[in-house]
Design a protein around this motif. Structure first.
Motif, short mmCIF file in Angstrom:
data_model
loop_
_atom_site.label_atom_id
_atom_site.label_comp_id
_atom_site.label_asym_id
_atom_site.label_seq_id
_atom_site.Cartn_x
_atom_site.Cartn_y
_atom_site.Cartn_z
N PHE A 107 0.83 -1.20 0.00
CA PHE A 107 0.00 0.00 0.00
C PHE A 107 0.87 1.26 0.00
CE2 PHE A 107 -2.21 3.37 2.31
CZ PHE A 107 -3.39 3.46 1.59
N LEU A 108 1.90 1.28 0.84
CA LEU A 108 2.79 2.43 0.90
C LEU A 108 3.53 2.63 -0.42
CD1 LEU A 108 4.26 2.02 4.50
CD2 LEU A 108 2.67 3.77 3.72
N LEU A 109 3.92 1.52 -1.05
CA LEU A 109 4.59 1.62 -2.35
C LEU A 109 3.64 2.18 -3.40
CD1 LEU A 109 7.02 1.06 -4.17
CD2 LEU A 109 6.16 -1.27 -4.48
N GLY A 110 2.41 1.67 -3.43
CA GLY A 110 1.42 2.19 -4.37
C GLY A 110 1.11 3.65 -4.13
N TRP A 111 1.07 4.03 -2.86
CA TRP A 111 0.83 5.43 -2.49
C TRP A 111 1.90 6.33 -3.08
CZ3 TRP A 111 -0.44 6.65 3.35
CH2 TRP A 111 -0.96 7.94 3.45
N ALA A 112 3.15 5.89 -2.97
CA ALA A 112 4.25 6.68 -3.49
C ALA A 112 4.22 6.75 -5.02
CB ALA A 112 5.58 6.09 -3.01
N LEU A 113 4.02 5.61 -5.66
CA LEU A 113 4.00 5.58 -7.13
C LEU A 113 2.81 6.35 -7.68
CD1 LEU A 113 4.99 1.85 -7.77
CD2 LEU A 113 6.45 3.88 -7.92
N GLY A 114 1.69 6.31 -6.98
CA GLY A 114 0.49 7.02 -7.43
C GLY A 114 0.69 8.52 -7.47
N GLY A 115 1.49 9.03 -6.53
CA GLY A 115 1.75 10.47 -6.53
C GLY A 115 2.44 10.91 -7.81
N GLY A 116 3.41 10.12 -8.27
CA GLY A 116 4.10 10.45 -9.51
C GLY A 116 3.26 10.21 -10.73
N LEU A 117 2.54 9.06 -10.74
CA LEU A 117 1.74 8.69 -11.91
C LEU A 117 0.62 9.69 -12.16
CD1 LEU A 117 0.76 6.71 -14.11
CD2 LEU A 117 -0.51 5.50 -12.31
N PHE A 118 -0.21 9.93 -11.16
CA PHE A 118 -1.34 10.83 -11.37
C PHE A 118 -0.90 12.29 -11.38
CE2 PHE A 118 -3.72 7.04 -10.05
CZ PHE A 118 -4.70 7.04 -11.03
N GLY A 119 0.25 12.56 -10.76
CA GLY A 119 0.80 13.90 -10.91
C GLY A 119 1.11 14.20 -12.36
N ARG A 120 1.67 13.23 -13.04
CA ARG A 120 1.97 13.40 -14.47
C ARG A 120 0.68 13.55 -15.28
NH1 ARG A 120 5.18 15.90 -16.78
NH2 ARG A 120 6.22 15.21 -18.65
N ILE A 121 -0.32 12.74 -14.95
CA ILE A 121 -1.60 12.84 -15.64
C ILE A 121 -2.23 14.21 -15.40
CG2 ILE A 121 -3.98 11.95 -15.70
CD1 ILE A 121 -2.78 9.18 -15.10
N GLU A 135 -4.22 11.53 -5.42
CA GLU A 135 -5.18 12.56 -5.04
C GLU A 135 -4.52 13.68 -4.26
OE1 GLU A 135 -8.64 14.63 -3.75
OE2 GLU A 135 -7.00 13.93 -2.49
N TRP A 136 -3.46 13.37 -3.52
CA TRP A 136 -2.76 14.39 -2.74
C TRP A 136 -2.25 15.51 -3.65
CZ3 TRP A 136 1.88 16.84 -2.53
CH2 TRP A 136 2.20 17.51 -1.36
N ALA A 137 -1.48 15.13 -4.66
CA ALA A 137 -0.87 16.14 -5.53
C ALA A 137 -1.91 16.86 -6.39
CB ALA A 137 0.18 15.48 -6.42
N VAL A 138 -2.88 16.12 -6.91
CA VAL A 138 -3.86 16.71 -7.81
C VAL A 138 -4.76 17.70 -7.06
CG1 VAL A 138 -5.79 16.24 -9.34
CG2 VAL A 138 -3.82 14.72 -9.35
N LEU A 148 -8.21 14.28 -10.97
CA LEU A 148 -8.90 14.12 -9.69
C LEU A 148 -9.98 13.04 -9.79
CD1 LEU A 148 -9.29 15.25 -6.77
CD2 LEU A 148 -11.01 16.79 -7.74
N MET A 149 -10.73 13.06 -10.87
CA MET A 149 -11.77 12.04 -11.05
C MET A 149 -11.15 10.64 -11.14
SD MET A 149 -14.60 13.79 -13.58
CE MET A 149 -13.46 14.03 -14.95
N LEU A 150 -10.04 10.52 -11.85
CA LEU A 150 -9.40 9.21 -12.01
C LEU A 150 -8.86 8.70 -10.68
CD1 LEU A 150 -7.48 9.72 -15.37
CD2 LEU A 150 -9.48 8.28 -14.98
N THR A 151 -8.30 9.59 -9.87
CA THR A 151 -7.77 9.13 -8.58
C THR A 151 -8.89 8.64 -7.67
OG1 THR A 151 -7.88 11.36 -7.57
CG2 THR A 151 -5.83 10.74 -8.68
N THR A 169 3.27 16.91 -10.92
CA THR A 169 4.35 15.95 -11.03
C THR A 169 5.40 16.20 -9.95
OG1 THR A 169 4.07 15.79 -13.43
CG2 THR A 169 6.16 15.02 -12.53
N GLY A 170 5.85 17.46 -9.83
CA GLY A 170 6.89 17.78 -8.86
C GLY A 170 6.44 17.56 -7.44
N ALA A 171 5.28 18.09 -7.07
CA ALA A 171 4.79 17.95 -5.70
C ALA A 171 4.52 16.48 -5.37
CB ALA A 171 3.52 18.77 -5.51
N GLY A 172 3.86 15.77 -6.27
CA GLY A 172 3.55 14.37 -6.03
C GLY A 172 4.79 13.50 -5.96
N PHE A 173 5.73 13.74 -6.86
CA PHE A 173 6.96 12.94 -6.91
C PHE A 173 7.79 13.16 -5.65
CE2 PHE A 173 11.47 12.52 -7.97
CZ PHE A 173 11.51 11.24 -8.50
N CYS A 174 8.05 14.40 -5.30
CA CYS A 174 8.92 14.69 -4.16
C CYS A 174 8.32 14.23 -2.83
CB CYS A 174 9.22 16.19 -4.09
SG CYS A 174 10.18 16.82 -5.48
#
Length: 434
Positions: A74-88, A135-138, A98-101, A377-382
């Motif tokens: 879950f923690l790994l997915g949480w981290a990867l999701g920040g970068g993935l949906f940040g890019r989207i 959802e955090w970054a978006v 936001l809708m996708l997350t 992307t930047g906020a979610g990734f970092c």
């Protein structure tokens, strides 16, 4: 879908446009359901994993092992999701992302109901975490671009409080469902039915699709780019690189110490000598009360951090609250010989929870540090790279624990806040708010 301007001329809530209100409500509800879906698993993890493993004793070592593996995924997915949906979010728009997350974490939380083996649950939790992390970054970027800049500290506090309220709602949902007399015939559903509550956020998407516009700032930047969109590697080029590296370090250090606290403090309370004679039910009630105290104190801390940031700025506030968090943890878990009493430690938790309000500031502080089309992307990734480090840090500091006494793990982890405090002072204030 239209667009909404930033409304920087607004000086009070009544000045905000209907579109801005919709953006704010969408982001706040997204974060609330984020907290709800995030916490549902932790409340039923032990008995549900035992059921999936077909083990009758929840103290069986396999239950703890596979339960922690699922949480790690879950923690790994949480981290990867920040970068993935940040890019989207940077490419397709904040509202679409936001809708996708929300759909991702609602759908896969609900599908956890149908898990038949531990790895089914692991997969569902990993995929749900992609949406929760995204959802955090978006949501943060959406509000940083649509609401007045000078309100950002209060917006950050309000958004972060939505997560805390979501966690409390998850506890209420599980408590209410526990009152249902499933009986032996329907015992199979006793723990898994809670995941169906996680489907509710999907209904929010229907409203967002119809009512919430894209920010004007994103539309402008997207049209000016002429499809020459920044790449992820651009975070490590030019002037942005310094901000990226410093932000990753601050997030990694502070989140490592925070997550070590969040994981180990309940384990330590459960094993305190002065409550050893309590029944399991009495200890569970006390731990629930302790978690509620931390969540309520965190909500207060979110607004405390916002109030301080109004006067001394984000980076100084983050720095001083890291130092305060270290002080509270060090005082609570220093080896005085005998552990502090359960009530003394209980009230110290209020201080730790209040200091956790510093993480609310990241919500509005990080996105403006990056160019518009690198913002989510930047906020979610970092921020979410910090979560990966935090996952490893929780395991590392656990090596210092003694049987039933987690003071060494918590005491040593507290010192990780100090480098975070120092590095935070090297970061800039948001350039559009200087």
């Amino acid at each position: 879908m239209g667009s909404v301007d930033s409304g920087r001329e607004a000086s009070r809530l009544s000045d905000l446009s209907p579109q801005q209100w919709r953006s704010g409500i969408a982001a706040w509800l997204g974060w609330l359901f984020d907290g709800l879906d995030m916490h549902l698993y932790t409340l039923v993890a032990t008995p549900f994993v035992a059921q999936l493993l077909m083990v009758s004793d929840v103290r069986h070592p396999d239950v703890g092992y596979y339960g922690s593996v699922i949480q790690a995924s879950f923690l790994l997915g949480w981290a990867l999701g920040g970068g993935l949906f940040g890019r989207i979010g940077d490419r397709l728009g904040r509202v679409r992302a936001l809708m996708l997350t929300i759909l991702a974490y609602a759908l896969f939380t609900g599908l956890s109901f149908f898990a038949q083996t531990w790895w089914h649950l692991l997969l569902c939790r990993f995929l749900a975490a992609l949406g929760i992390g995204g959802e955090w970054a978006v949501g943060a970027s959406l509000l940083s671009e649509t609401w007045p800049k000078r309100w950002r500290p209060w917006i950050a506090a309000t958004l972060q409080s939505a997560v805390n309220i979501g966690v409390l709602l998850a506890m209420v949902a599980v408590a209410l469902l526990s009152l249902i007399p499933f009986g032996e015939k329907y015992a199979y559903y006793e723990y898994r039915v809670v995941f169906l509550v996680g489907i509710l956020p999907a209904l929010l998407v229907l409203w967002i699709r119809r009512a919430v516009p894209e920010p004007e700032e994103w539309h402008t930047a997207r049209s000016q780019s002429r499809d020459a969109l920044p790449r992820l590697s651009d975070l490590f080029r030019g002037a942005v690189r310094r901000t990226t590296v410093l932000t990753i370090l601050v997030c990694a250090f502070s989140l490592t110490a925070h997550w070590a606290f969040m994981y180990w403090f309940l384990q330590h309370l459960r094993n305190l000598p002065d409550i050893a004679h309590w029944t399991d039910a009495e200890r569970t009630r006390f731990l629930s009360l302790a978690m509620i105290l931390v969540m309520v104190a965190s909500i207060a801390g979110n607004f405390l951090a916002g109030w301080i940031a109004q006067y001394i700025g984000y980076r100084k506030t983050i720095s001083w609250m890291c130092v305060a968090y270290w002080g509270v943890m060090a005082a609570a878990y220093f080896d005085y010989g005998e552990p502090l009493s359960h009530w003394t430690q209980f009230w110290l938790l209020a201080g730790a929870g209040a200091c956790a309000g510093l993480f609310g500031l990241f919500t509005m502080y990080l996105p403006p540090l990056f160019p518009t089309l690198l913002r989510t992307t930047g906020a979610g990734f970092c921020y979410n790279i910090g979560r990966i480090v935090a996952a490893g840090g929780t395991v590392f500091f656990g090596l210092f624990s003694q049987l039933g006494d987690h003071r060494p793990a918590l005491f040593y982890a507290s010192f990780v806040f100090l480098p975070a405090a120092g590095i935070a002072l090297l970061l800039p204030e948001p350039p559009d708010q200087a």
